[in-house]
Each structure stands twice: as C-alpha cells, then as structure tokens.
Design a protein around this motif. Sequence first.
Motif, PDB file in Angstrom:
ATOM      1  N   MET A   1       0.847  -1.185   0.000  1.00 27.22           N
ATOM      2  CA  MET A   1       0.000   0.000   0.000  1.00 27.22           C
ATOM      3  C   MET A   1       0.887   1.240   0.000  1.00 27.22           C
ATOM      4  SD  MET A   1      -3.388  -0.457   2.330  1.00 27.22           S
ATOM      5  CE  MET A   1      -2.527  -0.594   3.850  1.00 27.22           C
ATOM      6  N   ILE A   2       0.415   2.293  -0.640  1.00 25.92           N
ATOM      7  CA  ILE A   2       1.134   3.565  -0.618  1.00 25.92           C
ATOM      8  C   ILE A   2       1.008   4.154   0.780  1.00 25.92           C
ATOM      9  CG2 ILE A   2       1.150   5.919  -1.504  1.00 25.92           C
ATOM     10  CD1 ILE A   2       0.271   4.795  -4.196  1.00 25.92           C
ATOM     11  N   GLN A   3       2.135   4.641   1.275  1.00 28.14           N
ATOM     12  CA  GLN A   3       2.155   5.249   2.602  1.00 28.14           C
ATOM     13  C   GLN A   3       2.706   6.666   2.498  1.00 28.14           C
ATOM     14  OE1 GLN A   3       3.755   2.806   5.743  1.00 28.14           O
ATOM     15  NE2 GLN A   3       3.490   0.960   4.511  1.00 28.14           N
ATOM     16  N   LEU A   4       2.429   7.442   3.533  1.00 33.21           N
ATOM     17  CA  LEU A   4       2.986   8.785   3.663  1.00 33.21           C
ATOM     18  C   LEU A   4       4.024   8.754   4.763  1.00 33.21           C
ATOM     19  CD1 LEU A   4       0.033  11.317   3.611  1.00 33.21           C
ATOM     20  CD2 LEU A   4       1.920  11.166   2.013  1.00 33.21           C
ATOM     21  N   THR A   5       5.105   9.464   4.555  1.00 33.60           N
ATOM     22  CA  THR A   5       6.104   9.598   5.609  1.00 33.60           C
ATOM     23  C   THR A   5       5.781  10.883   6.360  1.00 33.60           C
ATOM     24  OG1 THR A   5       7.714   8.457   4.243  1.00 33.60           O
ATOM     25  CG2 THR A   5       8.561   9.704   6.116  1.00 33.60           C
ATOM     26  N   THR A   6       5.511  10.748   7.642  1.00 31.72           N
ATOM     27  CA  THR A   6       5.128  11.906   8.452  1.00 31.72           C
ATOM     28  C   THR A   6       6.344  12.770   8.748  1.00 31.72           C
ATOM     29  OG1 THR A   6       5.509  10.802  10.563  1.00 31.72           O
ATOM     30  CG2 THR A   6       3.320  10.542   9.557  1.00 31.72           C
ATOM     31  N   ALA A   7       6.111  13.933   9.337  1.00 31.04           N
ATOM     32  CA  ALA A   7       7.197  14.845   9.707  1.00 31.04           C
ATOM     33  C   ALA A   7       8.157  14.189  10.697  1.00 31.04           C
ATOM     34  CB  ALA A   7       6.613  16.122  10.301  1.00 31.04           C
ATOM     35  N   MET A   8       7.675  13.196  11.440  1.00 32.21           N
ATOM     36  CA  MET A   8       8.524  12.500  12.412  1.00 32.21           C
ATOM     37  C   MET A   8       9.211  11.288  11.784  1.00 32.21           C
ATOM     38  SD  MET A   8       6.195  13.118  15.850  1.00 32.21           S
ATOM     39  CE  MET A   8       5.891  11.443  16.041  1.00 32.21           C
ATOM     40  N   GLY A   9       9.069  11.115  10.464  1.00 33.88           N
ATOM     41  CA  GLY A   9       9.755  10.042   9.760  1.00 33.88           C
ATOM     42  C   GLY A   9       9.069   8.686   9.835  1.00 33.88           C
ATOM     43  N   VAL A  10       7.815   8.656  10.257  1.00 33.04           N
ATOM     44  CA  VAL A  10       7.072   7.403  10.372  1.00 33.04           C
ATOM     45  C   VAL A  10       6.192   7.225   9.129  1.00 33.04           C
ATOM     46  CG1 VAL A  10       5.366   6.153  11.745  1.00 33.04           C
ATOM     47  CG2 VAL A  10       7.035   7.632  12.871  1.00 33.04           C
ATOM     48  N   ALA A  11       6.233   6.040   8.533  1.00 29.48           N
ATOM     49  CA  ALA A  11       5.388   5.758   7.369  1.00 29.48           C
ATOM     50  C   ALA A  11       4.046   5.209   7.830  1.00 29.48           C
ATOM     51  CB  ALA A  11       6.079   4.768   6.446  1.00 29.48           C
ATOM     52  N   VAL A  12       2.961   5.828   7.371  1.00 30.78           N
ATOM     53  CA  VAL A  12       1.609   5.391   7.732  1.00 30.78           C
ATOM     54  C   VAL A  12       0.808   5.214   6.447  1.00 30.78           C
ATOM     55  CG1 VAL A  12       1.624   6.523   9.992  1.00 30.78           C
ATOM     56  CG2 VAL A  12       0.802   7.774   8.012  1.00 30.78           C
ATOM     57  N   PRO A  13      -0.138   4.250   6.415  1.00 29.22           N
ATOM     58  CA  PRO A  13      -0.963   4.075   5.205  1.00 29.22           C
ATOM     59  C   PRO A  13      -1.667   5.386   4.843  1.00 29.22           C
ATOM     60  CG  PRO A  13      -1.292   2.242   6.701  1.00 29.22           C
ATOM     61  CD  PRO A  13      -0.474   3.273   7.455  1.00 29.22           C
ATOM     62  N   ALA A  14      -1.567   5.761   3.601  1.00 36.17           N
ATOM     63  CA  ALA A  14      -2.161   7.010   3.134  1.00 36.17           C
ATOM     64  C   ALA A  14      -3.638   6.805   2.836  1.00 36.17           C
ATOM     65  CB  ALA A  14      -1.434   7.503   1.888  1.00 36.17           C
ATOM     66  N   PRO A  15      -4.514   7.558   3.509  1.00 33.11           N
ATOM     67  CA  PRO A  15      -5.947   7.472   3.186  1.00 33.11           C
ATOM     68  C   PRO A  15      -6.269   8.413   2.025  1.00 33.11           C
ATOM     69  CG  PRO A  15      -5.626   8.912   5.064  1.00 33.11           C
ATOM     70  CD  PRO A  15      -4.250   8.425   4.651  1.00 33.11           C
ATOM     71  N   PHE A  16      -7.035   7.904   1.075  1.00 35.28           N
ATOM     72  CA  PHE A  16      -7.413   8.706  -0.081  1.00 35.28           C
ATOM     73  C   PHE A  16      -8.919   8.911  -0.104  1.00 35.28           C
ATOM     74  CE2 PHE A  16      -3.408   6.719  -1.145  1.00 35.28           C
ATOM     75  CZ  PHE A  16      -2.695   7.765  -1.702  1.00 35.28           C
ATOM     76  N   LEU A  17      -9.332  10.023  -0.663  1.00 38.83           N
ATOM     77  CA  LEU A  17     -10.735  10.364  -0.832  1.00 38.83           C
ATOM     78  C   LEU A  17     -11.039  10.314  -2.323  1.00 38.83           C
ATOM     79  CD1 LEU A  17     -13.403  11.502   0.393  1.00 38.83           C
ATOM     80  CD2 LEU A  17     -12.468  13.788  -0.081  1.00 38.83           C
ATOM     81  N   ALA A  18     -11.983   9.472  -2.706  1.00 38.65           N
ATOM     82  CA  ALA A  18     -12.386   9.350  -4.115  1.00 38.65           C
ATOM     83  C   ALA A  18     -13.826   9.834  -4.245  1.00 38.65           C
ATOM     84  CB  ALA A  18     -12.267   7.903  -4.577  1.00 38.65           C
ATOM     85  N   CYS A  19     -14.035  10.760  -5.162  1.00 40.27           N
ATOM     86  CA  CYS A  19     -15.368  11.329  -5.382  1.00 40.27           C
ATOM     87  C   CYS A  19     -15.722  11.228  -6.866  1.00 40.27           C
ATOM     88  CB  CYS A  19     -15.401  12.799  -4.957  1.00 40.27           C
ATOM     89  SG  CYS A  19     -15.095  13.045  -3.197  1.00 40.27           S
ATOM     90  N   PRO A  20     -16.996  10.939  -7.169  1.00 38.09           N
ATOM     91  CA  PRO A  20     -17.399  10.847  -8.580  1.00 38.09           C
ATOM     92  C   PRO A  20     -17.120  12.161  -9.301  1.00 38.09           C
ATOM     93  CG  PRO A  20     -19.208  10.214  -7.119  1.00 38.09           C
ATOM     94  CD  PRO A  20     -18.120  10.768  -6.258  1.00 38.09           C
ATOM     95  N   SER A  21     -16.641  12.054 -10.531  1.00 34.92           N
ATOM     96  CA  SER A  21     -16.402  13.263 -11.334  1.00 34.92           C
ATOM     97  C   SER A  21     -17.550  13.421 -12.327  1.00 34.92           C
ATOM     98  CB  SER A  21     -15.065  13.147 -12.072  1.00 34.92           C
ATOM     99  OG  SER A  21     -15.173  12.219 -13.123  1.00 34.92           O
ATOM    100  N   ASP A  22     -17.429  14.410 -13.184  1.00 32.95           N
ATOM    101  CA  ASP A  22     -18.450  14.632 -14.215  1.00 32.95           C
ATOM    102  C   ASP A  22     -18.363  13.599 -15.332  1.00 32.95           C
ATOM    103  OD1 ASP A  22     -19.330  16.855 -12.810  1.00 32.95           O
ATOM    104  OD2 ASP A  22     -18.063  18.245 -13.953  1.00 32.95           O
ATOM    105  N   THR A  23     -17.246  12.851 -15.380  1.00 28.93           N
ATOM    106  CA  THR A  23     -17.054  11.844 -16.427  1.00 28.93           C
ATOM    107  C   THR A  23     -17.426  10.472 -15.874  1.00 28.93           C
ATOM    108  OG1 THR A  23     -15.235  13.149 -17.324  1.00 28.93           O
ATOM    109  CG2 THR A  23     -15.382  10.841 -18.028  1.00 28.93           C
ATOM    110  N   GLU A  24     -18.285   9.764 -16.573  1.00 27.41           N
ATOM    111  CA  GLU A  24     -18.741   8.435 -16.150  1.00 27.41           C
ATOM    112  C   GLU A  24     -17.552   7.498 -15.908  1.00 27.41           C
ATOM    113  OE1 GLU A  24     -21.505   5.490 -15.210  1.00 27.41           O
ATOM    114  OE2 GLU A  24     -21.975   7.552 -15.749  1.00 27.41           O
ATOM    115  N   GLY A  25     -17.530   6.852 -14.748  1.00 30.78           N
ATOM    116  CA  GLY A  25     -16.492   5.873 -14.437  1.00 30.78           C
ATOM    117  C   GLY A  25     -15.170   6.455 -13.976  1.00 30.78           C
ATOM    118  N   VAL A  26     -15.098   7.776 -13.839  1.00 31.61           N
ATOM    119  CA  VAL A  26     -13.865   8.433 -13.396  1.00 31.61           C
ATOM    120  C   VAL A  26     -14.122   9.077 -12.034  1.00 31.61           C
ATOM    121  CG1 VAL A  26     -12.174  10.239 -13.907  1.00 31.61           C
ATOM    122  CG2 VAL A  26     -13.107   8.834 -15.761  1.00 31.61           C
ATOM    123  N   TRP A  27     -13.218   8.812 -11.095  1.00 36.44           N
ATOM    124  CA  TRP A  27     -13.329   9.343  -9.738  1.00 36.44           C
ATOM    125  C   TRP A  27     -12.163  10.277  -9.455  1.00 36.44           C
ATOM    126  CZ3 TRP A  27     -16.951   7.489  -5.918  1.00 36.44           C
ATOM    127  CH2 TRP A  27     -17.863   6.551  -6.423  1.00 36.44           C
TER     128      TRP A  27
END
Length: 185
Positions: free
Chosen positions: A127-153
């Motif tokens: 899984m893609i993770q983010l490295t925090t300011a303290m140097g710790v890698a945590v799973p990156a949460p993503f927000l997906a929202c429907p777009s104006d194009t069918e099937g594209v978020w």
Amino acid sequence: MTPRLSTAFLLALSATAQAVPQVFDPANAICLGPIYTGTPPYTYASTRGTAVTGLELANSSGNAVLQATGYNQRMSLDDSQISVYDGSCSPYNLNIGPAISGVPYRALTWSFTENDTPSWSAAYSEMIQLTTAMGVAVPAPFLACPSDTEGVWALDLLTAPSDIQLPDGCVTTHLKISANGLVTP
C-alpha cells in the motif's frame, strides 16, 4: 592539396554563429533508454467493498483520478516520489497540493516537477504510505469522489480524521501498487 582553414577564419566563424535557445519539452522528448519488458505495474484502489475497488490510478488533465484503466507504464518509486513515464523521458510525479484551511483533503496532481513534502513511501506489492514529519510511514488514506465523467473518480489525499462527514457519493480507500501486473484485489 587540401586547403587549410586558418585559425583566425575559424574564430571569426564561431564568433558570428548565433546561439539558438533550446526549449526542452519533456512531453515531446524521445527517450533513448532501456525498453521496459514484462507486465508493467499499476496502482489500484485496494479497499474492498467500495465503488472504487480495483479502479486504477490515472491522469486526467494533470489531476489524479481513479478509472478502469490507469497508468501501466514504467514506474519509479525513488527519492520519496511516485513517478510514471508516460511515453516521455521525464517522469510525471504524483504531487500533493498545499493544505487549505478547513478543507479535510489535499489535491493530488501529476506534474513534471517534484513536490517534496510530504513524501511518499511506496513499494511494489504494498500500500502507498505517507512519511510523516517525524519520519514514520503510515498508510495514506485517499478520498475518491465521482467526477463529471462516467467511471472516473477524482482522487485526493484525505488529511482529516477517519470519522469526518464525507462529501456526498465520496468514499475513502487506500492505494496499492501491484507487482509485475499481478494483483488480488
């Protein structure tokens, strides 16, 4: 007998030559490097049971999106950056936009330039993770929202706690990078 050009003539000739400015356009460059063989990796939404499960990371006018078919070109996971080579010599980098006060997410964009903070921690089959300011890698949460194009978020990086009220129709997910194109969602 071959005529010889004098040093003075050659110096005069070089002094009259005009320097033509060269503008490098990475999108139109021809890359003379190794050819990628095998099944290229891709990045997909890995959270089970959501409307975006299995959709792949792609680029829509410079914005990160999820759709049925995403980037499947050569990928680089070096220097805390996620980059893809979309048919050019210079990579498109997945960048995190600036924080906006009161907005619980940050825009994700693709660009030829790198954005250094915060940095990604990514590996194949992980899984893609983010490295925090303290140097710790945590799973990156993503927000997906429907777009104006069918099937594209539209895809953003979620920066707020997991218990926030999401915009209508939006879901949270994690992204995972496949290994050699083999994936079990």
